[in-house]
Design an enzyme around this catalytic site. Structure first.
Site, PDB file in Angstrom:
ATOM      1  N   GLU A 105       0.850  -1.195   0.000  1.00  0.00           N
ATOM      2  CA  GLU A 105       0.000   0.000   0.000  1.00  0.00           C
ATOM      3  C   GLU A 105       0.887   1.247   0.000  1.00  0.00           C
ATOM      4  O   GLU A 105       1.444   1.616  -1.007  1.00  0.00           O
ATOM      5  CB  GLU A 105      -1.014  -0.057   1.149  1.00  0.00           C
ATOM      6  CG  GLU A 105      -1.989  -1.230   0.922  1.00  0.00           C
ATOM      7  CD  GLU A 105      -3.157  -1.309   1.881  1.00  0.00           C
ATOM      8  OE1 GLU A 105      -3.190  -0.561   2.878  1.00  0.00           O
ATOM      9  OE2 GLU A 105      -4.052  -2.139   1.642  1.00  0.00           O
TER      10      GLU A 105
HETATM   11  C1  HEC Z   1      -3.369   0.884  -1.703  1.00  0.00           C
HETATM   12  C2  HEC Z   1      -4.733   1.178  -1.362  1.00  0.00           C
HETATM   13  C3  HEC Z   1      -5.035   1.674   0.032  1.00  0.00           C
HETATM   14  C4  HEC Z   1      -4.519   2.779   0.670  1.00  0.00           C
HETATM   15  C5  HEC Z   1      -3.461   3.740   0.163  1.00  0.00           C
HETATM   16  C6  HEC Z   1      -5.222   2.870   1.924  1.00  0.00           C
HETATM   17  N1  HEC Z   1      -6.142   1.867   2.036  1.00  0.00           N
HETATM   18 FE1  HEC Z   1      -7.459   1.613   3.535  1.00  0.00          FE
HETATM   19  N2  HEC Z   1      -7.881  -0.215   2.857  1.00  0.00           N
HETATM   20  C7  HEC Z   1      -7.404  -0.763   1.687  1.00  0.00           C
HETATM   21  C8  HEC Z   1      -7.707  -2.174   1.657  1.00  0.00           C
HETATM   22  C9  HEC Z   1      -7.357  -3.141   0.538  1.00  0.00           C
HETATM   23  C10 HEC Z   1      -8.349  -2.469   2.873  1.00  0.00           C
HETATM   24  C11 HEC Z   1      -8.795  -3.850   3.361  1.00  0.00           C
HETATM   25  C12 HEC Z   1      -7.568  -4.540   3.975  1.00  0.00           C
HETATM   26  C13 HEC Z   1      -7.933  -5.739   4.815  1.00  0.00           C
HETATM   27  O1  HEC Z   1      -9.048  -5.821   5.315  1.00  0.00           O
HETATM   28  O2  HEC Z   1      -7.060  -6.605   5.006  1.00  0.00           O
HETATM   29  C14 HEC Z   1      -8.462  -1.200   3.591  1.00  0.00           C
HETATM   30  C15 HEC Z   1      -9.133  -1.051   4.820  1.00  0.00           C
HETATM   31  C16 HEC Z   1      -9.338   0.174   5.430  1.00  0.00           C
HETATM   32  C17 HEC Z   1     -10.218   0.408   6.543  1.00  0.00           C
HETATM   33  C18 HEC Z   1     -11.093  -0.625   7.244  1.00  0.00           C
HETATM   34  C19 HEC Z   1     -12.523  -0.562   6.784  1.00  0.00           C
HETATM   35  C20 HEC Z   1     -13.322  -1.766   7.233  1.00  0.00           C
HETATM   36  O3  HEC Z   1     -14.523  -1.833   6.967  1.00  0.00           O
HETATM   37  O4  HEC Z   1     -12.755  -2.677   7.846  1.00  0.00           O
HETATM   38  C21 HEC Z   1     -10.119   1.741   6.871  1.00  0.00           C
HETATM   39  C22 HEC Z   1     -10.851   2.466   7.972  1.00  0.00           C
HETATM   40  C23 HEC Z   1      -9.144   2.318   5.974  1.00  0.00           C
HETATM   41  N3  HEC Z   1      -8.716   1.341   5.085  1.00  0.00           N
HETATM   42  C24 HEC Z   1      -8.660   3.604   6.029  1.00  0.00           C
HETATM   43  C25 HEC Z   1      -7.492   4.012   5.373  1.00  0.00           C
HETATM   44  C26 HEC Z   1      -6.699   5.160   5.733  1.00  0.00           C
HETATM   45  C27 HEC Z   1      -7.000   6.115   6.870  1.00  0.00           C
HETATM   46  C28 HEC Z   1      -5.644   5.218   4.862  1.00  0.00           C
HETATM   47  C29 HEC Z   1      -4.498   6.187   4.843  1.00  0.00           C
HETATM   48  C30 HEC Z   1      -3.677   6.222   6.030  1.00  0.00           C
HETATM   49  C31 HEC Z   1      -5.814   4.094   3.949  1.00  0.00           C
HETATM   50  N4  HEC Z   1      -6.913   3.379   4.311  1.00  0.00           N
HETATM   51  C32 HEC Z   1      -4.986   3.842   2.867  1.00  0.00           C
HETATM   52  C33 HEC Z   1      -6.762  -0.071   0.682  1.00  0.00           C
HETATM   53  C34 HEC Z   1      -6.037   1.096   0.921  1.00  0.00           C
END
Ligand code: HEC
Ligand code: HEC
Length: 344
Positions: free
Chosen positions: A155
């Site tokens: 990521e």
């Molecule tokens: C490269 C793409 C990417 C980036 C950049 C990213 N995310 Fe995500 N995010 C994801 C993915 C894929 C998941 C699911 C991962 C898992 O569940 O293992 C996720 C899960 C989440 C969740 C959980 C939601 C749930 O229903 O469980 C939150 C809240 C979240 N991200 C916030 C953020 C925040 C705040 C940032 C920046 C600091 C961020 N993400 C950066 C792809 C990204």
């Protein structure tokens, strides 16, 4: 002695209060009892002041949570700030686009250097109401969740020393943090500001208006779809304020979804990856269905881009029924009424 005139009204008010508290308690209790992992929804006090339709498995979203506007503003900046990634190429918003229902519309996300992740991105909208974060629930809070993407090599591929050095070089940002937080700009306050911003990302919908008693807020088809959603048992898992987000459940309760897949991935193991317990194999956090019509493709493995097909698969694997096409259509119509807008 003459009764004070206000007394009967007071007594009626007390009775209504007791009934309201009992109703909310009764709604919360089965979920608490059902799963030792389930947390009390945030802000039960807010819910108690909201008129709700008694006995509904879904609860209305509050219009807002108590947040600090200065911290929310800082969190919004950081959420959109690519300096949180190793090469300044990717912000949180790059994978959680508020114009795309808070997700990225891709089967798996692409990180720094275009590296492919292993799982579908869920929405950040209303994430404050999830009892855990991530599909496998590995983060307990929104603050803790921020660690994941910042460090994940697939990521943002960064670390705090690097990110803080970049942010601290920004004088304006440093001084805004210093006025919002006594500790100033630190990893902990960055995490907090981002989480505070996420707590402001609530999307009350027409369905919430209906839950609050406005009969005209839903069409007859949407109401029929909601009745089917309850009658078929969808609401035994997708329930509460977030229409999900408060339970872990196996994907494949009634039939083995994973036996029918070609190749299993690590992500398919679900909560087993966190606990190592056999009974957690293929167990996932039940996702929220708010804004689900905007967040295709569906499921942790993006198995389908069609919401109709996702609903039919749920019938087959979670409930052991082949849903008639008409029921699927009506349920999807109901799910569309859960789309909402973030209030500015
Ligand atoms: C490269 C793409 C990417 C980036 C950049 C990213 N995310 Fe995500 N995010 C994801 C993915 C894929 C998941 C699911 C991962 C898992 O569940 O293992 C996720 C899960 C989440 C969740 C959980 C939601 C749930 O229903 O469980 C939150 C809240 C979240 N991200 C916030 C953020 C925040 C705040 C940032 C920046 C600091 C961020 N993400 C950066 C792809 C990204
Ligand atoms: C036994 C619990 C359970 C029941 C019953 C259930 N679901 Fe689900 N639902 C889940 C779980 C767990 C997932 C996540 C599966 C995955 O991706 O690994 C899910 C995922 C979904 C998704 C995809 C959401 C997304 O963002 O990818 C939709 C849509 C959905 N369910 C709708 C329904 C409907 C409609 C019904 C009733 C016909 C239903 N569900 C019944 C547990 C359940």
């Amino acid at each position: 002695m003459a009764k004070p005139a206000g007394l009967p009204n007071l007594r009626l008010f007390a009775v209504i209060c007791v009934l309201a508290v009992t109703a909310v308690g009764a709604l919360l209790y089965p979920r608490l009892a059902a799963s030792p992992d389930a947390a009390v929804e945030p802000m039960p006090a807010l819910l108690a002041t909201t008129p709700i339709r008694p006995g509904e498995p879904l609860l209305p979203l509050p219009d807002s949570l108590p947040v600090d506007p200065a911290k929310v503003a800082l969190g919004r900046l950081l959420f959109n700030d690519p300096r949180l990634s190793r090469d300044d190429s990717l912000a949180c918003a790059g994978c959680h686009d508020l114009q795309r229902g808070g997700a990225d519309g891709m089967p798996v996300s692409r990180g720094v250097d275009g590296k492919k992740g292993g799982i579908n991105a869920p929405t950040v909208l209303n994430a404050a109401f999830n009892f855990r974060q991530f599909w496998d629930g590995r983060a307990a809070t929104l603050e803790e969740q921020v660690e994941g993407p910042v460090h994940n090599p697939l990521e943002m591929a960064a670390d705090w020393d690097q990110v803080l050095a970049k942010l601290q070089a920004d004088k304006e940002l440093r001084s805004r943090f210093a006025s919002a937080y006594p500790a100033g700009l630190t990893a902990a306050t960055v995490r907090h500001a981002i989480a505070e911003y996420e707590r402001s990302l609530l999307t009350p919908s027409r369905f919430d208006r209906w839950l609050r008693g406005d009969d005209t807020a839903l069409s007859d088809e949407e109401k029929a779809g909601y009745r089917l959603f309850k009658r078929h048992g969808c609401s035994s898992c997708h329930q509460g304020v977030n229409v999900g987000g408060n339970l872990f459940q196996r994907f494949g309760v009634m039939d083995n979804y994973f036996a029918n897949k070609k190749a299993l991935t690590a992500a398919d193991m679900g909560r087993f990856n966190v606990t190592g317990r056999d009974e957690d194999r293929h167990v996932f956090k039940v996702p929220t269905l708010r804004n689900v019509a905007l967040t295709a493709p569906y499921f942790h493995d993006a198995a389908t881009s069609s919401l109709d097909e996702a609903v039919a698969l749920m019938g087959r694997y979670q409930l052991g029924v082949e849903l008639p096409a008409r029921d699927v259509t009506l349920i999807v119509t109901f799910l569309q009424s859960l789309n909402g807008d973030v209030r500015p």
